[in-house]
Design a protein around this motif. Structure first.
Motif, mmCIF file in Angstrom:
data_model
loop_
_atom_site.group_PDB
_atom_site.id
_atom_site.type_symbol
_atom_site.label_atom_id
_atom_site.label_comp_id
_atom_site.label_asym_id
_atom_site.label_seq_id
_atom_site.Cartn_x
_atom_site.Cartn_y
_atom_site.Cartn_z
ATOM 1 N N MET A 25 0.914 -1.214 0.089
ATOM 2 C CA MET A 25 0.058 0.006 0.013
ATOM 3 C C MET A 25 0.838 1.344 0.045
ATOM 4 O O MET A 25 1.836 1.257 0.467
ATOM 5 C CB MET A 25 -0.861 -0.013 1.288
ATOM 6 N N CYS A 85 -4.616 7.006 -1.609
ATOM 7 C CA CYS A 85 -4.059 5.558 -1.243
ATOM 8 C C CYS A 85 -4.024 4.921 -2.685
ATOM 9 O O CYS A 85 -4.662 4.987 -3.582
ATOM 10 C CB CYS A 85 -4.635 4.787 -0.411
ATOM 11 N N ALA A 120 -2.616 0.680 -4.182
ATOM 12 C CA ALA A 120 -2.461 -0.617 -3.777
ATOM 13 C C ALA A 120 -1.622 -1.441 -4.922
ATOM 14 O O ALA A 120 -2.008 -0.981 -6.374
ATOM 15 C CB ALA A 120 -3.728 -1.342 -3.461
#
Length: 122
Positions: free
Chosen positions: A32, A94, A96
């Motif tokens: 992440m 964010c 990933a």
């Protein structure tokens, strides 16, 4: 799918904690990262964390003030931001990715959250 939250308006020197909640059952297999983009500026890397949290990296501008963490049982990554400065004002995203190097070195990710606004007043 990633959902970022926790942004807001805070005075300089204050703190905020951002959360990035992931749907699905494979969160624990993804590295992440947090990124931010201020108006008129390019997106920049903030912090990254590996799948087991054994490895973390930070941008020099936030080192010692921000802490990235994750809770695989809750499918959530966090960014604790302390001693905030006006220059931290940005839209925070964010991301990933299965490949840690894509986040840390490539400054990118396969999946992205929608962003949460952080505004720090002086």
């Amino acid at each position: 799918q990633l959902q970022a939250s926790g942004g807001g308006l805070v005075q300089a020197g204050g703190s905020l904690r951002l959360s990035c909640a992931a749907s699905g059952r494979t969160f624990a297999t993804y590295n992440m990262g947090w990124f931010r983009q201020a108006p008129g500026k390019e997106r920049e890397f903030v912090a990254s964390i590996s799948v087991s949290a054994a490895r973390t990296n930070y941008a020099d501008s936030v080192k010692g003030r921000f802490t990235i963490s994750r809770d695989n049982a809750k499918n959530t990554a966090y960014l604790q931001m302390n001693r905030l400065k006006p220059e931290d004002t940005a839209l925070y995203y964010c991301a990933a990715d299965k490949d840690y190097s894509r986040i840390y070195y490539g400054r990118t990710g396969t999946y992205w959250g929608q962003g949460t606004q952080v505004t720090v007043s002086s």
